[in-house]
Design a protein around this motif. Structure first.
Motif, mmCIF file in Angstrom:
data_model
loop_
_atom_site.group_PDB
_atom_site.id
_atom_site.type_symbol
_atom_site.label_atom_id
_atom_site.label_comp_id
_atom_site.label_asym_id
_atom_site.label_seq_id
_atom_site.Cartn_x
_atom_site.Cartn_y
_atom_site.Cartn_z
ATOM 1 N N ASN A 40 53.715 56.505 11.678
ATOM 2 C CA ASN A 40 55.008 56.984 13.049
ATOM 3 C C ASN A 40 55.841 57.735 11.823
ATOM 4 O O ASN A 40 56.797 56.962 12.130
ATOM 5 N N VAL A 89 57.114 69.351 16.837
ATOM 6 C CA VAL A 89 58.007 67.655 16.947
ATOM 7 C C VAL A 89 59.218 68.771 16.470
ATOM 8 O O VAL A 89 58.680 69.206 15.038
ATOM 9 N N LYS A 145 56.853 61.529 11.181
ATOM 10 C CA LYS A 145 56.825 63.185 10.959
ATOM 11 C C LYS A 145 56.688 63.791 9.788
ATOM 12 O O LYS A 145 57.316 63.401 9.160
ATOM 13 N N PHE A 201 59.573 57.441 14.925
ATOM 14 C CA PHE A 201 59.461 57.811 13.873
ATOM 15 C C PHE A 201 60.337 57.006 13.005
ATOM 16 O O PHE A 201 61.359 56.860 13.182
ATOM 17 N N CYS A 218 53.451 64.977 13.894
ATOM 18 C CA CYS A 218 53.337 63.494 14.919
ATOM 19 C C CYS A 218 52.047 62.897 14.342
ATOM 20 O O CYS A 218 51.277 63.757 14.968
ATOM 21 N N TYR A 222 61.819 60.877 18.356
ATOM 22 C CA TYR A 222 60.522 60.112 19.000
ATOM 23 C C TYR A 222 59.179 61.068 19.478
ATOM 24 O O TYR A 222 60.228 62.263 19.419
ATOM 25 N N CYS A 223 58.335 61.115 19.388
ATOM 26 C CA CYS A 223 57.003 61.510 19.634
ATOM 27 C C CYS A 223 57.468 62.353 20.951
ATOM 28 O O CYS A 223 56.974 60.744 22.212
#
Length: 121
Positions: free
Chosen positions: A82, A102, A84, A116, A94, A108-109
């Motif tokens: 979780n 990203v 990047k 993340f 990601c 977040y993705c």
């Protein structure tokens, strides 16, 4: 640590192991039937068995090393799932789904909706 990939050479090792442990001794046994049984035939048969056994032993060692490496790499990536990862040009990847679009400000993705944990800047 260089990753061993036995998928490419595993079948060749098994083939040569079978040749030395089964095919050559079988042919030598057949040759003993047609010619007089001598100690040299027996020595060649056991030598071939020995070479075949060593080939299978080497394959087992290589596969055990590869299994250990796979487990180690699996633990490594599961700890970083979780996050990047910076890939350059202000883009990140990601680690959960592989999305390479990203941005640094994303928390977040947008593909897999993973939040993340840490920011790898």
């Amino acid at each position: 640590m260089k990753k061993i990939n036995s998928i490419g050479f595993g079948p060749r090792i098994v083939k040569w192991g079978l040749v030395f442990s089964i095919l050559i001794p079988l042919l030598l046994c057949l040759a003993m039937l047609f010619f007089s049984e001598t100690a040299s035939f027996r020595l060649l048969i056991w030598g071939s068995f020995g070479v075949g056994f060593l080939i299978f032993l080497a394959l087992s060692v290589i596969l055990a090393i590869e299994l250990h490496q796979d487990k180690r790499l699996g633990r490594y990536y599961s700890k970083r799932r979780n996050m990047k990862l910076p890939i350059g040009q202000s883009f990140y990847e990601c680690q959960s789904c592989g999305n390479r679009l990203v941005k640094a400000e994303d928390s977040y993705c947008k593909v897999c909706n993973v939040r993340f944990l840490k920011d790898h800047s």
